[in-house]
Design a protein around this motif. Structure first.
Motif: not given
Length: 133
Positions: A87, A105, A107-110, A128, A130
């Motif tokens: 983190t 990656e 969070k939710n992004a590559t 993506t 964030l």
């Protein structure tokens, strides 16, 4: 070399990000010595947002600033440095989880292009935008 903003402008694939940074008044910050690690959504990442999202954010500068600073971490952290971590804490103050399972990656992004070095830090291109929460 160039700073983070100059690299983003010259790349041609960060037009929406550059406009958002300008609207939020963060250009001077991202041109300062830093160093910064920026998870930079490309134009395709912004295109995935629901229609009207960007216009709404540009009209709400505090919210836009929070989202943009959520993509920035203090220090110059290359992919190899990040692989040791789970983190990060963004400049905005919220945690950013990192994953290295089938790639890189945040969070939710590559991360589609890591380790683009700048005079004042490093850019990791993400697919993506964030969003906090």
């Amino acid at each position: 070399m160039a700073d983070i903003v100059d690299i983003a402008v010259s790349a041609g694939s960060f037009n929406t990000l550059v406009q958002a940074v300008q609207a939020a008044g963060l250009v001077e910050t991202l041109k300062s010595p830093g160093p910064f690690t920026v998870f930079a959504p490309n134009d395709d990442a912004f295109a995935k947002l629901p229609p009207g999202t960007i216009q709404t954010l540009v009209q709400n500068i505090p919210q836009l600033t929070r989202i943009l600073t959520y993509h920035v971490v203090s220090g110059k952290l290359m992919k190899a440095d990040l692989e040791q971590l789970q983190t990060l804490t963004s400049v905005e103050g919220s945690p950013l989880p990192l994953m290295f399972i089938e790639g890189f990656e945040v969070k939710n992004a590559t991360v589609v292009a890591p380790d683009i070095e700048a005079d004042n830090g490093v850019i990791h291109v993400i697919d993506t935008v964030l969003l906090m929460g």
